[in-house]
Design a protein around this motif. Structure first.
Motif, short mmCIF file in Angstrom:
data_model
loop_
_atom_site.label_atom_id
_atom_site.label_comp_id
_atom_site.label_asym_id
_atom_site.label_seq_id
_atom_site.Cartn_x
_atom_site.Cartn_y
_atom_site.Cartn_z
N LEU A 29 15.65 71.58 98.67
CA LEU A 29 16.55 70.46 98.94
C LEU A 29 15.84 69.12 99.03
CD1 LEU A 29 18.92 72.14 101.55
CD2 LEU A 29 19.45 71.54 99.19
N MET A 41 24.05 64.52 102.99
CA MET A 41 23.87 65.96 102.82
C MET A 41 25.06 66.66 103.46
SD MET A 41 20.68 66.33 101.52
CE MET A 41 20.13 67.93 102.00
N GLU A 45 23.93 72.27 104.14
CA GLU A 45 22.55 72.01 103.70
C GLU A 45 21.65 71.63 104.89
OE1 GLU A 45 23.49 70.34 99.21
OE2 GLU A 45 23.66 68.98 100.93
N SER A 48 21.07 74.59 107.04
CA SER A 48 20.08 75.50 106.46
C SER A 48 18.67 75.05 106.78
CB SER A 48 20.24 75.58 104.94
OG SER A 48 21.47 76.15 104.60
#
Length: 93
Positions: A29, A41, A45, A48
């Protein structure tokens, strides 16, 4: 939105920020972070990245505990105080 999370130890914030970018790169990312910025984002995301950071920090702590053959007295007192403070906050005191 400004980051309201503060590091417990002074000076740790810059290390945590670098770690965040390293983890973003590891899970693919980093390009999106650089091109879109953190504020653009998705929650998934960013979650994560945070989840992977937590996993790696727990692994590091476990490794350090294994090498030192247990929990230090200072760490044990700190954990006990944190648990007691959390219980007081939960009870509304």
């Amino acid at each position: 939105m400004p980051n309201r999370n503060k590091a417990v130890f002074p000076g740790a914030q810059s290390a945590l920020d670098r770690f965040k970018y390293e983890v973003a790169a590891e899970i693919g990312l980093a390009n999106k972070v650089q091109s879109a910025g953190w504020e653009n984002m998705t929650t998934r995301e960013v979650g994560s990245i945070g989840g992977f950071m937590t996993k790696k920090m727990v692994q590091l702590a476990e490794q350090q505990l294994a090498q030192s053959n247990g929990v230090s007295a200072t760490l044990a007192r700190s954990a006990g105080a944190d648990a007691q403070q959390g219980a007081l906050q939960d009870s509304g005191r």
